[in-house]
Design an enzyme around this catalytic site. Structure first.
Site, PDB file in Angstrom:
ATOM      1  N   HIS A  97      55.582 160.301  69.067  1.00 54.45           N
ATOM      2  CA  HIS A  97      55.798 161.749  69.051  1.00 54.45           C
ATOM      3  C   HIS A  97      56.701 162.125  67.891  1.00 54.45           C
ATOM      4  O   HIS A  97      57.760 161.530  67.689  1.00 54.45           O
ATOM      5  CB  HIS A  97      56.427 162.220  70.357  1.00 54.45           C
ATOM      6  CG  HIS A  97      56.648 163.710  70.407  1.00 54.45           C
ATOM      7  ND1 HIS A  97      55.612 164.596  70.451  1.00 54.45           N
ATOM      8  CD2 HIS A  97      57.781 164.454  70.358  1.00 54.45           C
ATOM      9  CE1 HIS A  97      56.093 165.844  70.448  1.00 54.45           C
ATOM     10  NE2 HIS A  97      57.408 165.779  70.386  1.00 54.45           N
ATOM     11  N   SER A  98      56.283 163.130  67.105  1.00 45.42           N
ATOM     12  CA  SER A  98      57.067 163.670  66.003  1.00 45.42           C
ATOM     13  C   SER A  98      57.404 162.557  64.995  1.00 45.42           C
ATOM     14  O   SER A  98      56.475 161.954  64.448  1.00 45.42           O
ATOM     15  CB  SER A  98      58.322 164.363  66.558  1.00 45.42           C
ATOM     16  OG  SER A  98      58.922 165.184  65.592  1.00 45.42           O
ATOM     17  N   MET A  99      58.660 162.250  64.737  1.00 49.64           N
ATOM     18  CA  MET A  99      58.969 161.136  63.849  1.00 49.64           C
ATOM     19  C   MET A  99      58.268 159.866  64.318  1.00 49.64           C
ATOM     20  O   MET A  99      57.817 159.048  63.508  1.00 49.64           O
ATOM     21  CB  MET A  99      60.476 160.885  63.770  1.00 49.64           C
ATOM     22  CG  MET A  99      60.857 159.734  62.849  1.00 49.64           C
ATOM     23  SD  MET A  99      62.622 159.317  62.825  1.00 49.64           S
ATOM     24  CE  MET A  99      62.744 158.346  64.346  1.00 49.64           C
ATOM     25  N   SER A 125      51.447 162.724  68.430  1.00 53.99           N
ATOM     26  CA  SER A 125      51.671 164.079  68.938  1.00 53.99           C
ATOM     27  C   SER A 125      52.834 164.721  68.188  1.00 53.99           C
ATOM     28  O   SER A 125      53.734 164.034  67.687  1.00 53.99           O
ATOM     29  CB  SER A 125      51.946 164.068  70.446  1.00 53.99           C
ATOM     30  OG  SER A 125      53.219 163.524  70.739  1.00 53.99           O
TER      31      SER A 125
END
Length: 262
Positions: A97-99, A125
Site C-alpha cells: 500500500h502506498s510506499m 493499492s
C-alpha cells in the site's frame, strides 16, 4: 549466510499474526510510509487458511525503533530481497500500500530477474504507476508539515499525534520513508511477467484513475483495476470489499499459474 543468520534476519523483518500451516500461497504485505507490520493484522485474520500472511516490519518503528531508518528504495529492496530469497516453500504474492506498492514492485522486479522465488503476482493499492511522475517534497518540510500531511491523508489516528512522545517516535521514520519514496526514480527495464492487480480509492488525492491504470504498463501478465469508495486509506473503511478483492486476485493468480502456457 548461515541458518541462524537467516533466522535472525527473518525474525527482524517478518511478522506473522495467524499460523497457516496448510496454506497454498504466502502473501507478503508491504506497509505504507510511516506504517508498520501491525497495520495488516486485521487482514491476516480476514484471509482464509489457504493464505499465509507475512507482514514486513521496517526498521525504525515499534519493536525496531532503535534501528536506523532506511531512506532509499534501493536500501529497502536490498534488505527485503535478502529476507525473501530463502522463502521457497510456497509461491509468493506481494501486496503493498502506498510506499509499500513501490517497494513491492521493485522487489518483484529484482526477484523475477534473479528467478529467485516463485512469484504469482503483485497487488498494489493507494499508489500511482511508477511510470508516472509527480514533484513531491513532503520530506523537505519541517516536522509540523510532515504531520499535517499525515493528518490530511488520515493515515494515523489524529489523537495519537497530540502525544509529544509519539510524535517524536514516528517522525524519524516518516521523514525517512517520505525521502525514500519521493526521491525514487523508475528505471526502464523488462516488464514483470507476473500479473498485477491495482486497488485504488475513488477520492484518493495521491492517485488519479489514469495514474492507476498506467500500472498496466509494467507487466506483460494480466492486469486488473478495482476502485473503492474513499480516499488514500480506503483500506480502513472498505475492509470487507478489499478482502474479497484480494481473495479474488489470489485465486486468479493461482489459476493463471496453473494454466498451460502456449
Amino acid at each position: 549466510m548461515s541458518d541462524p543468520d537467516l533466522q535472525e534476519l527473518s525474525g527482524r523483518w517478518l511478522r506473522q499474526y495467524r499460523p497457516a500451516p496448510e496454506a497454498a500461497v504466502t502473501l507478503v504485505a508491504f506497509p505504507h510510509a510511516g506504517g508498520s507490520a501491525s497495520y495488516f493484522q486485521p487482514l491476516s485474520g480476514a484471509l482464509g487458511p489457504q493464505t499465509e500472511v507475512l507482514c514486513l516490519q521496517y526498521p525504525g518503528r515499534q519493536d525496531r525503533r532503535h534501528e536506523p531508518c532506511l531512506d532509499t528504495v534501493e536500501a529497502f529492496v536490498d534488505a527485503i530481497c535478502a529476507v525473501l530469497r530463502p522463502r521457497t516453500e510456497r509461491p509468493l504474492v506481494f501486496f503493498g500500500h502506498s510506499m509499500g506498492a513501490v517497494l513491492g514492485y521493485e522487489t518483484a522486479r529484482r526477484l523475477e530477474a534473479e528467478r529467485a522465488v516463485d512469484l504469482l503476482g503483485l497487488i498494489v493499492s493507494g499508489r500511482r504507476s511508477p511510470t508516472t511522475t509527480r514533484h513531491e517534497t513532503v520530506h523537505l518540510r519541517d516536522d509540523a508539515g510532515i504531520l499535517a500531511e499525515i493528518q490530511e491523508l488520515n493515515g494515523t489516528d489524529t489523537a495519537l499525534l497530540d502525544d509529544e512522545d509519539i510524535r517524536q517516535m514516528i517522525l524519524p521514520c516518516l521523514r525517512a520513508d517520505y525521502t525514500a519514496v519521493e526521491t525514487y526514480v523508475h528505471r526502464d527495464g523488462p516488464p514483470l511477467r507476473s500479473p498485477v492487480s491495482v486497488l485504488t480509492g475513488e477520492a484518493d488525492p495521491q492517485v488519479t484513475r489514469q495514474e492507476a491504470e498506467r500500472w498496466s504498463e509494467v507487466t506483460s501478465g494480466g492486469f486488473r483495476l478495482q476502485a473503492f469508495p474513499g480516499g488514500h486509506f480506503f483500506l480502513n473503511s472498505q475492509q470487507g470489499p478489499v478482502t474479497r478483492a484480494l481473495t479474488e486476485s489470489l485465486a486468479d493468480f493461482r489459476a493463471a499459474a496453473s494454466s498451460p502456457r502456449g
